[in-house]
Write a protein that holds these residues in place. Structure first.
Motif, short mmCIF file in Angstrom:
data_model
loop_
_atom_site.label_atom_id
_atom_site.label_comp_id
_atom_site.label_asym_id
_atom_site.label_seq_id
_atom_site.Cartn_x
_atom_site.Cartn_y
_atom_site.Cartn_z
N GLY A 61 0.91 -1.02 -0.07
CA GLY A 61 0.02 0.10 0.04
C GLY A 61 0.87 1.22 -0.02
N ALA A 62 1.99 1.48 0.57
CA ALA A 62 2.80 2.61 0.87
C ALA A 62 3.58 2.56 -0.30
N LEU A 63 3.97 1.65 -0.85
CA LEU A 63 4.59 1.77 -2.34
C LEU A 63 3.70 2.30 -3.44
N ILE A 64 2.48 1.79 -3.37
CA ILE A 64 1.54 1.89 -4.44
C ILE A 64 1.29 3.69 -4.13
N SER A 65 1.04 4.03 -2.92
CA SER A 65 0.70 5.44 -2.72
C SER A 65 2.01 6.35 -3.09
N ARG A 66 3.31 5.93 -3.07
CA ARG A 66 4.25 6.74 -3.77
C ARG A 66 4.33 6.70 -4.94
N GLY A 67 4.24 5.53 -5.64
CA GLY A 67 4.13 5.20 -7.14
C GLY A 67 3.30 5.99 -7.76
N ALA A 68 2.10 6.35 -7.04
CA ALA A 68 0.85 7.06 -7.84
C ALA A 68 1.19 8.65 -8.05
N ASN A 69 2.37 9.01 -7.19
CA ASN A 69 2.66 10.44 -7.34
C ASN A 69 3.46 10.61 -8.87
N SER A 70 4.21 9.41 -9.33
CA SER A 70 4.76 9.74 -10.55
C SER A 70 4.51 8.58 -11.58
N VAL A 71 3.22 8.61 -11.82
CA VAL A 71 2.60 7.38 -12.76
C VAL A 71 2.85 7.59 -14.06
N GLN A 72 3.19 8.96 -14.48
CA GLN A 72 3.22 9.28 -15.87
C GLN A 72 4.71 8.90 -16.32
N THR A 73 5.67 9.19 -15.20
CA THR A 73 7.13 9.26 -15.81
C THR A 73 7.48 8.09 -15.49
N THR A 74 7.42 7.33 -14.26
CA THR A 74 7.99 5.94 -13.88
C THR A 74 6.70 5.26 -13.23
N PRO A 75 6.00 4.52 -14.44
CA PRO A 75 4.78 3.85 -14.04
C PRO A 75 5.11 2.41 -13.40
N TRP A 76 6.30 1.97 -13.17
CA TRP A 76 6.57 0.72 -12.65
C TRP A 76 6.42 0.74 -11.18
N LEU A 77 6.84 2.00 -10.95
CA LEU A 77 6.69 2.08 -9.27
C LEU A 77 5.39 1.98 -8.53
N LEU A 78 4.17 2.32 -9.61
CA LEU A 78 3.01 1.87 -9.20
C LEU A 78 2.58 0.44 -9.63
N LEU A 79 2.89 -0.02 -11.01
CA LEU A 79 2.11 -1.01 -11.40
C LEU A 79 2.84 -2.52 -10.77
N ILE A 80 3.95 -2.28 -10.41
CA ILE A 80 4.61 -3.61 -9.70
C ILE A 80 4.11 -4.01 -8.49
N PRO A 81 4.16 -3.09 -7.38
CA PRO A 81 3.45 -3.27 -6.38
C PRO A 81 1.90 -3.60 -6.39
N ALA A 82 1.27 -2.88 -7.35
CA ALA A 82 -0.23 -3.03 -7.40
C ALA A 82 -0.66 -4.19 -8.01
N SER A 83 0.26 -4.81 -9.08
CA SER A 83 -0.08 -6.30 -9.56
C SER A 83 -0.02 -7.30 -8.76
N PHE A 84 1.06 -6.85 -7.80
CA PHE A 84 1.42 -8.19 -6.71
C PHE A 84 0.37 -8.21 -5.81
N LEU A 85 -0.20 -6.67 -5.37
CA LEU A 85 -1.34 -6.73 -4.31
C LEU A 85 -2.44 -7.32 -5.10
N ALA A 86 -2.93 -6.89 -6.19
CA ALA A 86 -4.10 -7.52 -6.88
C ALA A 86 -3.97 -9.19 -6.95
N VAL A 87 -2.92 -9.60 -7.39
CA VAL A 87 -2.65 -11.07 -7.60
C VAL A 87 -2.89 -11.54 -6.25
N THR A 88 -2.30 -11.05 -5.11
CA THR A 88 -2.53 -11.85 -3.86
C THR A 88 -4.12 -11.95 -3.46
#
Lengths: 303, 317
Positions: free
Chosen positions: A256-283
């Motif tokens: 959750g904390a990683l997603i929250s940080r990743g959300a701030n820069s989703v346009q420039t560094t999307p993997w910061l959001l997508l990687i933790p979010a995918s693992f969260l969703a898969v879990t």
């Protein structure tokens, strides 16, 4: 339909066993049904893999969790340099962060559920067993808490008592036991009045034996199912909290904390959001699949 | 009917009192007082003491609670510490936004959830059923904030179909069209999880009803399949769904806190979190009471609906 199929399969199995006729307990039946559910079994494997990686993963990378790499800020995932998941906006390694976050998220999901399970089962069983006026008062209190949007309650607890990770465990657990208490109470109440319990009483079984042989096995099924559904709920609640900035604090991290940080820069560094979010969703997905499979396995009439 | 409603409303009073006591006690256990939070860490002890006196915080907790309760009963929820404005005005201002968002999601989840459940039960183990079950499990497993952010990225930033955030355009008319285009993404991201739960519930309820005698009787009479589904099965299958709608309200409201943050809607969620962080207990109490009241009213409506659907409940009243 499934019931008929299960019965037919059971008969088939019996015939195959050719003479070696042994009775099967409902639990063995349930295990057989569960292992036949391919989606649920696949989910067990995936979850197990994620759990193992959350422990092993950080050690596989040459980087430490708090190591800042000034020459690799916001590097995309790549195989060279062993930056498998890239780096974040301060140059920390996402592979290490993601698996450390997995540790915290899974721990929160499991531990909060244990807290909720303990409170809910004791509370619900007491209310259901005592019955009458005590039951009424106890369940009335549950109603009071139900009317309160639970996240509000957690937010109040966390802001008041500080943002300590153990408190997050406790706050979520203390709030999520309500449904558990209701389920256990309902089961206990209805089991108390069942004919087979009466028969056991008439047959001279002791109170302890009745609880052990009749009440507990019948209550355990719905509780197990609810537990597998509560773990993902609590992981999600923690991610909400972290998203609002109230959950796990640095240097610890969670999905959750990683997603929250990743959300701030989703346009420039999307993997910061997508990687933790995918693992969260898969879990969450796996837990829900397992819960579904267990429900079908333990309560065949539901389907 | 009127007697029943009255009885339920009266029974809500102890619930509201209980909630306000719980929240009040927790907020009063705050280490560090609101006066320091307002004045900052450089305030002199005299100023802190004076502000505490002005805010009525020097009195014992029990007395403070009863003062608050007495004022609340006359419609005075006190003044927000951080905004220095009447709490009720501020709360109601923001309540509208939350109400519109949560209400829309609620309607969406009820309609689509039941429809999906009915279709998948009618075609049990068919292709439609499998597809819906899979979609539902995915829907339940996607955190609403992640879904919201992805939708902003795809539909607002890249495709520019919807505005990125806010409830109204900064310039231009505040008409229904503007509202719809601003609320579409938030309402969807809030509704998805609840829709999934409703779909699962209505599917298993439909399957349960499917096996009952009165359905067989209706079919044996030669009633066409579709009318059996609509006039016999659906009302019976809606019962467990309707009883979930009560908790669903609480869940949607909880989710609204997060969704409002992502889409920067002027709702209660963010206001509440800020209030809790600022130790602004009149605001926190006011929001909790208003929310609890809304949830209780919703539960009452749900129970009345339940009575309409299930003839057995009426007799038992």
């Amino acid at each position: 339909m499934v019931w008929f199929k299960a019965q037919r399969d059971a008969q088939q199995d019996l015939m195959n066993a050719a003479g070696a006729l042994r009775g099967r307990s409902p639990w063995q039946d349930a295990i057989t049904r569960f292992t036949r559910n391919r989606a649920a079994m696949a989910s067990v494997v995936v979850l197990f893999a994620i759990a193992v990686m959350s422990v092993v993963g950080p050690k596989m990378s040459p980087y430490a969790m708090d190591e800042l790499a000034w020459d690799a800020i916001g590097a995309p995932p790549s195989l060279d340099g062993q930056r498998w998941f890239g780096t974040d906006d301060t140059g920390r390694d996402m592979w290490v962060l993601t698996w450390s976050g997995a540790q915290v998220s899974l721990a929160i999901g499991v531990l909060t559920t244990v807290v909720a399970l303990a409170i809910g089962v004791i509370y619900g069983a007491t209310a259901g067993y005592l019955g009458g006026r005590t039951d009424m008062f106890m369940m009335r209190f549950v109603d009071v808490l139900y009317a309160l949007p639970l996240l509000f309650f957690i937010v109040i607890l966390v802001t008041v008592f500080g943002r300590n990770i153990y408190l997050v465990f406790l706050a979520i657990g203390c709030v999520e036991w309500l449904t558990m208490a209701r389920i256990v109470r309902g089961q206990t109440l209805s089991m108390k009045r069942k004919e087979f319990v009466e028969a056991a009483v008439a047959g001279g079984s002791s109170g302890g034996a009745i609880v052990r042989r009749h009440i507990i096995p019948n209550v355990v099924g719905p509780v197990i199912v609810y537990v597998t559904l509560l773990v993902p709920t609590n992981i999600l609640v923690e991610s909400y909290l972290s998203f609002l900035g109230l959950g796990v604090q640095e240097p610890l991290t969670s999905w959750g904390a990683l997603i929250s940080r990743g959300a701030n820069s989703v346009q420039t560094t999307p993997w910061l959001l997508l990687i933790p979010a995918s693992f969260l969703a898969v879990t969450l997905f796996c837990f829900n699949f397992i819960g579904d499979g267990l429900r079908d396995a333990l309560d065949p009439k539901d389907r | 009917m009127a007697g029943y409603i009255l009885k339920r409303l009266i029974s809500a009073i102890p619930v509201l009192l209980g909630i306000s006591v719980i929240v009040f006690v927790i907020m009063a256990m705050i280490p560090g007082d609101p006066a320091t939070a307002i004045l900052g860490s450089y305030a002199t002890p005299e100023n802190v003491a004076k502000l505490n006196r002005d805010l009525g915080l020097d009195k014992p907790m029990v007395e403070r609670y009863f003062i608050w309760l007495g004022n609340m009963l006359t419609g005075d929820f006190g003044r927000s510490f951080s905004l220095n404005r009447p709490v009720l005005d501020e709360v109601l201002d923001r309540f509208n936004a939350t109400l519109v968002l949560a209400g829309t999601s609620f309607v969406l989840c009820a309609i689509f959830g039941v429809a999906a459940g009915v279709v998948s039960a009618a075609r049990q183990y068919g292709l439609a059923d499998k597809a819906i079950t899979f979609a539902v499990l995915i829907g339940i497993s996607i955190p609403s904030f992640f879904l919201g952010m992805m939708m902003i990225l795809i539909f607002s930033v890249n495709l520019k179909w919807f505005p990125v955030s806010g409830m109204w355009p900064i310039y231009g008319a505040r008409d229904i069209g503007a509202l719809v285009s601003h609320l579409t993404l938030p309402a969807i991201s809030l509704a998805v999880v609840a829709t999934g739960v409703v779909a699962r519930l209505s599917r298993s309820a439909m399957l349960e009803v499917l096996r009952q005698d009165f359905i067989r009787t209706a079919r044996a009479k030669g009633m066409p399949g579709k009318s059996v589904v609509v006039s016999h099965m659906l009302p019976a299958a809606l019962l467990p769904v309707v009883s979930y709608l009560g908790p669903a309200v609480a869940n949607i409201v909880t989710g609204a806190v997060v969704v409002e943050t992502i889409f920067q809607l002027p709702g209660m969620g963010r206001f509440f979190v800020q209030g809790a962080l600022n130790r602004d207990y009149p605001t926190v109490l006011g929001i909790v009471v208003v929310f609890a009241l809304a949830v209780i009213l919703m539960n009452l409506i749900v129970d009345l609906l339940y009575g309409l659907l299930d003839p057995r409940v009426k007799a038992g009243r």
